[in-house]
Design an enzyme around this catalytic site. Sequence first.
Site, PDB file in Angstrom:
ATOM      1  CG  MET A  21      -1.700  -1.190   1.182  1.00 59.91           C
ATOM      2  SD  MET A  21      -3.354  -0.669   1.902  1.00 59.91           S
ATOM      3  CE  MET A  21      -2.814  -0.465   3.629  1.00 59.91           C
TER       4      MET A  21
ATOM      5  CG  LEU B  18       7.116   1.488  -0.798  1.00 56.74           C
ATOM      6  CD1 LEU B  18       8.216   1.301  -1.857  1.00 56.74           C
ATOM      7  CD2 LEU B  18       6.331   0.325  -0.477  1.00 56.74           C
TER       8      LEU B  18
ATOM      9  N   GLY C 239      10.840  -2.659   6.126  1.00 56.66           N
ATOM     10  CA  GLY C 239      10.122  -3.935   5.809  1.00 56.66           C
ATOM     11  C   GLY C 239       9.862  -4.269   4.373  1.00 56.66           C
ATOM     12  CG  HIS C 240       6.880  -1.956   2.401  1.00 53.49           C
ATOM     13  ND1 HIS C 240       6.742  -0.925   3.164  1.00 53.49           N
ATOM     14  CD2 HIS C 240       5.611  -2.319   2.345  1.00 53.49           C
ATOM     15  CE1 HIS C 240       5.537  -0.602   3.915  1.00 53.49           C
ATOM     16  NE2 HIS C 240       4.807  -1.764   3.205  1.00 53.49           N
TER      17      HIS C 240
ATOM     18  CD  GLU D 189       7.579 -15.218   8.668  1.00 48.32           C
ATOM     19  OE1 GLU D 189       8.326 -14.575   9.704  1.00 48.32           O
ATOM     20  OE2 GLU D 189       7.860 -15.996   8.101  1.00 48.32           O
ATOM     21  CE  LYS D 190       3.512  -4.671  11.968  1.00 47.76           C
ATOM     22  NZ  LYS D 190       2.530  -3.973  11.159  1.00 47.76           N
ATOM     23  CG  ASP D 191       0.215  -7.010   7.874  1.00 48.44           C
ATOM     24  OD1 ASP D 191      -0.200  -6.429   8.696  1.00 48.44           O
ATOM     25  OD2 ASP D 191       1.174  -6.338   6.969  1.00 48.44           O
TER      26      ASP D 191
HETATM   27  O1  PAF Z   1      -0.086  -5.669   3.553  1.00 50.51           O
HETATM   28  C1  PAF Z   1      -0.473  -4.588   2.637  1.00 50.51           C
HETATM   29  O2  PAF Z   1       0.100  -3.704   2.542  1.00 50.51           O
HETATM   30  C2  PAF Z   1      -1.995  -4.776   2.044  1.00 50.51           C
HETATM   31  O3  PAF Z   1      -2.828  -5.527   2.954  1.00 50.51           O
HETATM   32  C3  PAF Z   1      -1.942  -5.644   0.789  1.00 50.51           C
HETATM   33  C4  PAF Z   1      -1.521  -7.047   0.906  1.00 50.51           C
HETATM   34  C5  PAF Z   1      -1.249  -4.772  -0.113  1.00 50.51           C
HETATM   35  C6  PAF Z   1      -3.339  -5.486   0.147  1.00 50.51           C
HETATM   36  O4  PAF Z   1      -3.915  -4.464  -0.181  1.00 50.51           O
END
Ligand code: PAF
Length: 280
Positions: free
Chosen positions: A30, A33, A36-37, A150-152
């Site tokens: 999303m 950044l 982590g991204h 893995e954070k989510d």
């Molecule tokens: O983890 C995220 O940033 C969002 O939930 C995702 C997987 C990009 C879906 O919008």
Amino acid sequence: MQCVSKITALREHVTEWRNAGQSIVLVPTMGNLHDGHLALVLKAQEVADRTIVSIFVNPTQFVQGEDYESYPRTLDEDIDKLSGLRTDLVFHPEVEEIYPGGLQGQTCVTVPELDNIFCGAFRPGHFSGVATVVTKLFNMVEPDIAIFGEKDYQQLLVIRRLATDLCFPIKIIGVPTIREEDGLALSSRNGYLSANERNKATLLYKTLVSISDAVDAGKHDFIELEMRATENLKNAGFKPEYVKICNADNLGKPAAGDLVVLTAAWLGKTRLIDNVIIRR
Ligand code: PAF
């Protein structure tokens, strides 16, 4: 690095790479950044020939009253960061491109059992929004591999399950959480914390680690561990939604095999989530 906002342009690049016999990995984000991204993107580069990063603040995964409007949107900075890595394409569609018929009446993907517990119970509809947009992205890109943090953790399991159940021939890779030096998991929402809250926030991870240490030391009264951790967080000024020890594969009741301790807690106006995997 190419940047496109239309599905047709995205597909032209994908077709060209496919015709050249190249493999494709998708990193859905999303935006806003952080490291982590960037760890997801670095992993992506190890596993396929072409890396696509999507940047889309998905309205359907925000529950009413949440921070959809104020969620940080930093496309120019994000593109700068990605161009410093070997990213081949950034897909940054507008809402109308992803939801051409509007948000009402949209066909939705739900992942029963996993999407209404823990975070799903406190954010009804959230995981259906995630599952729907990820399914759309999978259909648009048709990647060989997709990478998530893995954070989510619950989200990662929801996505693994949808990929299996909907027969997507896509390998899902989870990448370990990147943390600040004091243990706080990197998150776009950390920017909402005041200086005082930021100092306290480290306690969330420390609480999970203390549960993990207790389990490693042979304590198996999971309910008591959960209750004590919840109490500690409350005493420190958090408003915990849940602290749960569960089976790491399916979020079911803890049994033999790996466990995961999951939590979500509010600190002031910021909702933080974190988890620690207990390998056994
Ligand atoms: O983890 C995220 O940033 C969002 O939930 C995702 C997987 C990009 C879906 O919008």
